[in-house]
Design a protein around this motif. Structure first.
Motif, PDB file in Angstrom:
ATOM      1  N   UNK A  81     -15.579  11.730  48.823  1.00 47.23           N
ATOM      2  CA  UNK A  81     -16.568  11.991  48.408  1.00 47.23           C
ATOM      3  C   UNK A  81     -17.832  11.869  47.291  1.00 47.23           C
ATOM      4  N   UNK A  82     -16.330  12.254  46.273  1.00 43.95           N
ATOM      5  CA  UNK A  82     -16.794  12.053  45.198  1.00 43.95           C
ATOM      6  C   UNK A  82     -16.185  10.476  43.918  1.00 43.95           C
ATOM      7  N   UNK A  83     -16.477  10.127  43.226  1.00 42.74           N
ATOM      8  CA  UNK A  83     -16.040   9.472  42.281  1.00 42.74           C
ATOM      9  C   UNK A  83     -15.148  10.373  41.042  1.00 42.74           C
ATOM     10  N   UNK A  84     -13.413  10.131  40.707  1.00 50.40           N
ATOM     11  CA  UNK A  84     -13.106  10.301  40.180  1.00 50.40           C
ATOM     12  C   UNK A  84     -12.260   9.535  38.781  1.00 50.40           C
ATOM     13  N   UNK A  85     -12.633  10.334  37.386  1.00 50.69           N
ATOM     14  CA  UNK A  85     -12.156   9.996  36.676  1.00 50.69           C
ATOM     15  C   UNK A  85     -10.625  10.207  36.434  1.00 50.69           C
ATOM     16  N   UNK A  86      -9.557   9.329  36.579  1.00 52.02           N
ATOM     17  CA  UNK A  86      -8.346   9.618  36.798  1.00 52.02           C
ATOM     18  C   UNK A  86      -7.556   9.296  34.936  1.00 52.02           C
ATOM     19  N   UNK A  87      -6.272   9.179  34.698  1.00 53.42           N
ATOM     20  CA  UNK A  87      -5.910   9.358  33.502  1.00 53.42           C
ATOM     21  C   UNK A  87      -5.521   8.349  33.166  1.00 53.42           C
ATOM     22  N   UNK A  88      -5.972   7.171  32.384  1.00 51.84           N
ATOM     23  CA  UNK A  88      -5.379   6.220  32.013  1.00 51.84           C
ATOM     24  C   UNK A  88      -3.849   5.951  31.133  1.00 51.84           C
ATOM     25  N   UNK A  89      -3.031   5.362  31.170  1.00 51.20           N
ATOM     26  CA  UNK A  89      -2.017   5.748  29.542  1.00 51.20           C
ATOM     27  C   UNK A  89      -2.376   4.960  28.695  1.00 51.20           C
ATOM     28  N   UNK A  90      -1.974   4.927  27.425  1.00 50.04           N
ATOM     29  CA  UNK A  90      -3.130   3.355  27.206  1.00 50.04           C
ATOM     30  C   UNK A  90      -1.293   3.487  25.348  1.00 50.04           C
ATOM     31  N   UNK A  91      -1.891   2.378  25.000  1.00 51.52           N
ATOM     32  CA  UNK A  91       0.084   1.956  24.333  1.00 51.52           C
ATOM     33  C   UNK A  91      -0.597   1.709  22.871  1.00 51.52           C
ATOM     34  N   UNK A  92      -0.388   2.616  21.613  1.00 56.00           N
ATOM     35  CA  UNK A  92      -0.792   2.145  20.472  1.00 56.00           C
ATOM     36  C   UNK A  92      -0.174   0.927  20.050  1.00 56.00           C
ATOM     37  N   UNK A  93      -1.349   0.465  19.845  1.00 54.79           N
ATOM     38  CA  UNK A  93      -1.360  -1.269  19.467  1.00 54.79           C
ATOM     39  C   UNK A  93      -0.526  -1.354  17.786  1.00 54.79           C
ATOM     40  N   UNK A  94      -1.277   0.130  16.493  1.00 52.59           N
ATOM     41  CA  UNK A  94      -0.410  -0.478  15.354  1.00 52.59           C
ATOM     42  C   UNK A  94       0.698   0.652  15.401  1.00 52.59           C
ATOM     43  N   UNK A  95       1.759   0.640  16.210  1.00 55.42           N
ATOM     44  CA  UNK A  95       2.484   1.775  15.819  1.00 55.42           C
ATOM     45  C   UNK A  95       3.419   1.327  14.314  1.00 55.42           C
ATOM     46  N   UNK A  96       3.579   1.052  13.594  1.00 60.36           N
ATOM     47  CA  UNK A  96       3.620   1.447  12.357  1.00 60.36           C
ATOM     48  C   UNK A  96       2.384   2.242  11.311  1.00 60.36           C
ATOM     49  N   UNK A  97       1.351   2.113  11.577  1.00 63.60           N
ATOM     50  CA  UNK A  97       0.230   2.982  11.630  1.00 63.60           C
ATOM     51  C   UNK A  97       0.253   3.879  12.207  1.00 63.60           C
ATOM     52  N   UNK A  98       0.417   4.802  13.180  1.00 65.40           N
ATOM     53  CA  UNK A  98       0.388   5.942  14.188  1.00 65.40           C
ATOM     54  C   UNK A  98       0.703   6.647  13.644  1.00 65.40           C
ATOM     55  N   UNK A  99       2.247   7.152  13.019  1.00 65.28           N
ATOM     56  CA  UNK A  99       3.046   7.634  12.645  1.00 65.28           C
ATOM     57  C   UNK A  99       3.651   8.431  13.640  1.00 65.28           C
ATOM     58  N   UNK A 100       3.758   7.526  14.688  1.00 63.51           N
ATOM     59  CA  UNK A 100       5.228   7.979  16.122  1.00 63.51           C
ATOM     60  C   UNK A 100       6.206   7.230  15.873  1.00 63.51           C
ATOM     61  N   UNK A 101       7.695   8.159  15.065  1.00 63.88           N
ATOM     62  CA  UNK A 101       9.123   7.222  15.526  1.00 63.88           C
ATOM     63  C   UNK A 101       8.775   6.237  16.397  1.00 63.88           C
ATOM     64  N   UNK A 102       9.496   5.094  16.480  1.00 67.51           N
ATOM     65  CA  UNK A 102       9.572   4.063  16.960  1.00 67.51           C
ATOM     66  C   UNK A 102      10.360   4.546  18.512  1.00 67.51           C
ATOM     67  N   UNK A 103      11.773   5.431  18.477  1.00 67.63           N
ATOM     68  CA  UNK A 103      12.255   6.164  19.176  1.00 67.63           C
ATOM     69  C   UNK A 103      12.197   8.272  19.045  1.00 67.63           C
TER      70      UNK A 103
END
Length: 90
Positions: A44-66
């Motif tokens: 009946x309806x179109x639904x927006x569903x979550x899409x996983x993305x990845x950080x393209x500048x991991x060295x700049x976003x403050x998230x440890x590599x592991x």
């Protein structure tokens, strides 16, 4: 936009451009950013569903590599500052 109109646009585009049946990605302007979503249809309806993305500048976003692996019992809370906000030392 009504779902019927979107379906018509998609079908016309597929026919005119000879497009195969591909996954659709929707960009939606949110308050502070543009969100990327997959599109689903529940009959009946179109639904927006979550899409996983990845950080393209991991060295700049403050998230440890592991993730840091710590055994329970070895974890120690972070040291707190010796100054309190109202002490005037900061």
């Amino acid at each position: 936009m009504h779902p019927e109109k979107l379906v018509h646009i998609i079908e016309l585009s597929e026919k005119t451009l000879g497009l195969p049946d591909l996954e659709i990605e929707v960009e939606y302007q949110m308050k502070e950013t543009i969100g990327k979503f997959s599109l689903d249809f529940d009959g009946t309806n179109f639904l927006l569903t979550s899409k996983l993305t990845d950080c393209l500048a991991k060295d700049k976003c403050g998230i440890p590599p592991e993730k840091l692996k710590v055994k329970i019992g070895e974890w120690k809370p972070k040291q707190t500052s010796c100054c309190s906000p109202d002490s005037g030392c900061c």
